[in-house]
Design a protein around this motif. Structure first.
Motif, mmCIF file in Angstrom:
data_model
loop_
_atom_site.group_PDB
_atom_site.id
_atom_site.type_symbol
_atom_site.label_atom_id
_atom_site.label_comp_id
_atom_site.label_asym_id
_atom_site.label_seq_id
_atom_site.Cartn_x
_atom_site.Cartn_y
_atom_site.Cartn_z
ATOM 1 N N GLY A 485 -20.504 17.015 41.322
ATOM 2 C CA GLY A 485 -20.598 17.927 40.190
ATOM 3 C C GLY A 485 -19.369 17.970 39.309
ATOM 4 O O GLY A 485 -19.334 18.735 38.346
ATOM 5 N N ARG A 486 -18.340 17.159 39.600
ATOM 6 C CA ARG A 486 -17.133 17.184 38.776
ATOM 7 C C ARG A 486 -17.413 16.619 37.389
ATOM 8 O O ARG A 486 -18.182 15.669 37.236
ATOM 9 C CB ARG A 486 -16.018 16.366 39.432
ATOM 10 C CG ARG A 486 -15.454 16.994 40.685
ATOM 11 C CD ARG A 486 -14.412 16.083 41.303
ATOM 12 N NE ARG A 486 -14.982 14.791 41.662
ATOM 13 C CZ ARG A 486 -14.310 13.652 41.641
ATOM 14 N NH1 ARG A 486 -13.057 13.630 41.259
ATOM 15 N NH2 ARG A 486 -14.898 12.523 42.002
ATOM 16 N N GLN A 487 -16.793 17.226 36.376
ATOM 17 C CA GLN A 487 -16.930 16.735 35.011
ATOM 18 C C GLN A 487 -15.949 15.585 34.812
ATOM 19 O O GLN A 487 -14.886 15.725 34.221
ATOM 20 C CB GLN A 487 -16.657 17.869 34.011
ATOM 21 C CG GLN A 487 -17.622 19.021 34.116
ATOM 22 C CD GLN A 487 -19.059 18.595 33.853
ATOM 23 O OE1 GLN A 487 -19.354 17.899 32.873
ATOM 24 N NE2 GLN A 487 -19.960 18.989 34.725
ATOM 25 N N ASP A 488 -16.319 14.431 35.333
ATOM 26 C CA ASP A 488 -15.415 13.291 35.322
ATOM 27 C C ASP A 488 -16.226 12.016 35.168
ATOM 28 O O ASP A 488 -17.311 11.877 35.754
ATOM 29 C CB ASP A 488 -14.591 13.252 36.616
ATOM 30 C CG ASP A 488 -13.464 12.241 36.561
ATOM 31 O OD1 ASP A 488 -13.745 11.044 36.709
ATOM 32 O OD2 ASP A 488 -12.307 12.647 36.356
ATOM 33 N N LEU A 489 -15.682 11.072 34.410
ATOM 34 C CA LEU A 489 -16.364 9.804 34.174
ATOM 35 C C LEU A 489 -16.656 9.080 35.480
ATOM 36 O O LEU A 489 -17.704 8.464 35.645
ATOM 37 C CB LEU A 489 -15.487 8.932 33.263
ATOM 38 C CG LEU A 489 -15.881 7.458 33.088
ATOM 39 C CD1 LEU A 489 -17.219 7.353 32.380
ATOM 40 C CD2 LEU A 489 -14.805 6.700 32.332
ATOM 41 N N ARG A 490 -15.747 9.165 36.428
ATOM 42 C CA ARG A 490 -15.852 8.402 37.668
ATOM 43 C C ARG A 490 -16.322 9.247 38.851
ATOM 44 O O ARG A 490 -16.075 8.890 40.001
ATOM 45 C CB ARG A 490 -14.505 7.756 37.988
ATOM 46 C CG ARG A 490 -14.138 6.640 37.028
ATOM 47 C CD ARG A 490 -12.755 6.084 37.277
ATOM 48 N NE ARG A 490 -12.568 4.838 36.547
ATOM 49 C CZ ARG A 490 -12.292 4.755 35.267
ATOM 50 N NH1 ARG A 490 -12.157 5.853 34.558
ATOM 51 N NH2 ARG A 490 -12.149 3.590 34.665
ATOM 52 N N ALA A 491 -16.968 10.381 38.590
ATOM 53 C CA ALA A 491 -17.358 11.275 39.680
ATOM 54 C C ALA A 491 -18.288 10.580 40.671
ATOM 55 O O ALA A 491 -18.057 10.614 41.889
ATOM 56 C CB ALA A 491 -18.017 12.531 39.115
#
Length: 648
Positions: A485-491
């Motif tokens: 659920g992280r708002q990250d390109l590479r999550a």
């Protein structure tokens, strides 16, 4: 060395007759610049100059040791151009500080190296491995992305590749994420290669020891160099192979300007020297898959039947109506029945169980129990946490201040709840669920290297999982939402990497090994783990990024700084016609600020996107513009990152 952008160029100085013998290209010198003495390197000697005006004299030669070799200088220039940085900043990463007493020691000359025969039994499981070994023995520039099998002893396999290269008379450079990996690869390598020909470089060494080892590499005594990210610049003589293990680890991204990634520097080096290269890992990044898709590297993977035999059985939460009736609380419980059953079965069989928890600590995040608003510090707005069960109050994770009395700023309630549960709290809960069972925690400053084959619950954060003798009977992957659920390109990519690193420590399905991931089975990342298909996941991730215009399908620059400074830089830069500007967006209060920017005031980020073929043009334009603004002295500093690891 001057890291000021507008002074990133060569300067001419006169050399006296007494200095001439020592003042050779590559040595450290001291010169007077703008009224003060600064350290520098001699790049070349000339009999004439293009400078119009009076030249200054070289102050002195610090050392006659040629520490900047031609190959490293070319690599420094390429990295500075690739990442829109100054050569001085790259040189600080590439060449360690001098230690005078170490230089005075009598150097040990290169000695004959004995290499044990390499057993190809394990490599025969991978397609095209024989061709790769034949290529490196012949000195050809073979490039591969190696997909390690579940349970594979990766350090032994890399040591075998290195030994084959050293046996062919070439040098090897191996880059790994952290000290644990350095130690593992060093231990595996000394079983095949003379220890005198091995050098391990890492940040944990003292200044004298690090410089001593680095000098042995420079002087040609070391044939295999193992190190963390900064070792990618090590001056290995006659380099024949560059190895990078687990390139998705954040530790391989340099946090200092110009923020290069060790994988990209290693591949630049392999391209410049036309030597062999291998990127390996249990999972695969989109960047590594892009190298395969472009044809620059080829796949080194095992056939699917072999993968299925070696992988553990992976189970996840089912989404069927029958599963809902059988266990209605499965989708809301932190430890559903299927995970508890997997742990119980492994413990009854006399085997340890691994429990992976994404966050360390006790309760790393708190929220209001009534309105669910995140609890934040009154002084810096940082997130609040509970350090342990008996803590008198919450602690700010940013400024470290204690908050003895909590009250929600939104609804006024003084009741709080845990948003995320850490490893220590999880260990406490498991101790109650499995009374009489030994519970071991590993993470943070207390990392456990290995555990015995006795029944135990091992609670670890990602990257701190101990190795179990004979393998774990089961692994529980908890709090999947905290990773996915992280708002990250590479999550998604990073989540699969962490899961596979834990799952590979579990016994194979034929030996009863089970991995229980507490997440919906329909999630693509969970499906990739169930099928053990990191290549397919990387290909899908790469295709998705291509579709929306994100790296590595494109090149992207992140420009951070005060709004006026960011606007001035982009107005000054002669960006390619294909450049697309995205933003600006405000960075959060806790975001790292560019060096030299005051703590007060807003910080913006602008993204500049160009096609893959225009990456060097974008970097050159931003590099020139940074130099222009630096010369004007009318704007605050701006941070430029090319293809940053975390875009948002």
């Amino acid at each position: 060395m001057l890291s000021v952008p507008h002074l990133d160029r060569e300067f001419d100085y006169l050399v006296t007759a007494e200095q001439s013998d020592d003042a050779q290209p590559g040595v450290r010198v001291r010169v007077r610049f703008h009224g003060r003495l600064v350290d520098a390197f001699i790049l070349e000697r000339r009999s004439e100059t293009d400078h119009v005006g009076k030249l200054g004299w070289l102050d002195r030669v610090i050392s006659a040791e040629r520490v900047l070799t031609p190959d490293v200088r070319r690599l420094v220039d390429a990295v500075a151009a690739r990442y829109a940085g100054t050569r001085a900043d790259v040189l600080r990463l590439a060449i360690p500080p001098r230690h005078a007493n170490v230089e005075k020691e009598t150097p040990a000359g290169p000695a004959p190296v004995t290499v044990a025969p390499v057993d190809m039994t394990h490599w025969d499981q991978y397609g095209r491995a024989a061709q790769f070994f034949a290529a490196i023995r012949d000195g050809r520039a073979a490039r591969a992305v190696w997909q390690a099998l579940p349970g594979e002893r990766w350090a032994d396999r890399l040591a075998e590749v290195a030994a084959a290269t050293v046996d062919a008379g070439r040098g090897v450079l191996a880059i790994v994420p952290d000290q644990r990996d350095v130690d593992a690869l060093h231990e595996a390598s000394i079983r095949l290669i003379d220890e005198a020909a091995l050098v391990a470089l890492s940040a944990g060494l003292g200044p004298a020891q690090r410089y001593r080892r680095w000098l042995s590499v420079l002087r040609g005594s070391a044939r295999l160099v193992i190190g963390t990210r900064s070792a990618v610049f090590a001056p290995v003589a006659d380099l024949g192979l560059v190895l990078v293990w687990d390139d998705g680890d954040d530790s391989l991204a340099e946090p200092r300007a110009p923020y290069p990634h060790a994988r990209e520097v290693a591949m630049l080096r392999a391209h410049q020297l036309r030597c062999a290269a291998m990127i390996g890992g249990y999972s695969r990044t989109a960047e590594a898959q892009a190298l395969v898709r472009s044809g620059w590297a080829h796949d080194l993977v095992a056939p699917r039947p072999v993968v299925r035999t070696r992988a553990p059985r992976v189970i996840a939460l089912e989404d069927s109506g029958f599963a809902q009736e059988r266990d209605p609380a499965a989708h809301t419980a932190r430890l559903p029945s299927m995970a508890l059953q997997a742990a119980r079965s492994a413990l009854e069989a006399g085997r340890p169980v691994l429990v992976q928890v994404p966050r360390r600590g006790y309760v790393p995040a708190l929220a209001c129990n009534r309105c669910r608003t995140i609890a934040r510090c009154r002084h810096c707005t940082g997130p609040l946490s509970l350090p342990d069960r008996d803590a008198a109050g919450a602690l700010c994770r940013w400024c470290g201040r204690e908050q003895p009395a909590l009250r929600c700023a939104r609804c006024g309630s003084d009741a709080v709840r845990a948003v995320v549960v850490g490893a220590r709290r999880t260990a406490e809960e498991l101790g109650r669920a499995f009374p009489g069972t030994t519970v071991v925690t590993s993470g943070g400053d207390a990392v456990v290297a290995a555990v015995s084959a006795q029944p135990a619950l091992v609670v670890a954060t990602p990257g701190a999982e101990p190795v179990a003798e004979g393998g774990y009977g089961a692994a529980l992957l908890l709090d999947a939402w905290a990773l996915l659920g992280r708002q990250d390109l590479r999550a998604a990519e990073d989540t699969l990497r962490r899961w596979m690193a834990a799952a590979t420590l579990v016994r194979s399905r034929n030996d009863g090994g089970v991995v229980a991931v507490v997440a919906e089975s329909a999630v693509p990342t969970v499906q990739a783990l169930i099928r053990w298909d990191p290549v397919g996941h990387a290909e899908a991730e790469l295709a998705a990024r291509d579709e929306v215009g994100l790296p590595p399908g494109v090149h992207m620059a992140a420009v951070d700084g005060a709004p006026e400074a960011v606007a001035a830089l982009l107005q000054t830069a002669e960006l390619p016609d294909s450049a697309e500007l995205l933003g600006p967006v405000d960075l959060p209060l806790g975001a790292r600020r560019p060096p030299g920017v005051p703590a007060a005031g807003p910080i913006n980020r602008m993204l500049v996107r160009v096609p893959r073929t225009e990456g060097l043009k974008l970097a050159a334009a931003l590099r020139r513009a940074t130099g222009v603004l630096s010369a004007r002295h009318d704007q605050q500093p701006v941070r430029v990152q090319i293809d940053p690891l975390h875009i948002g």
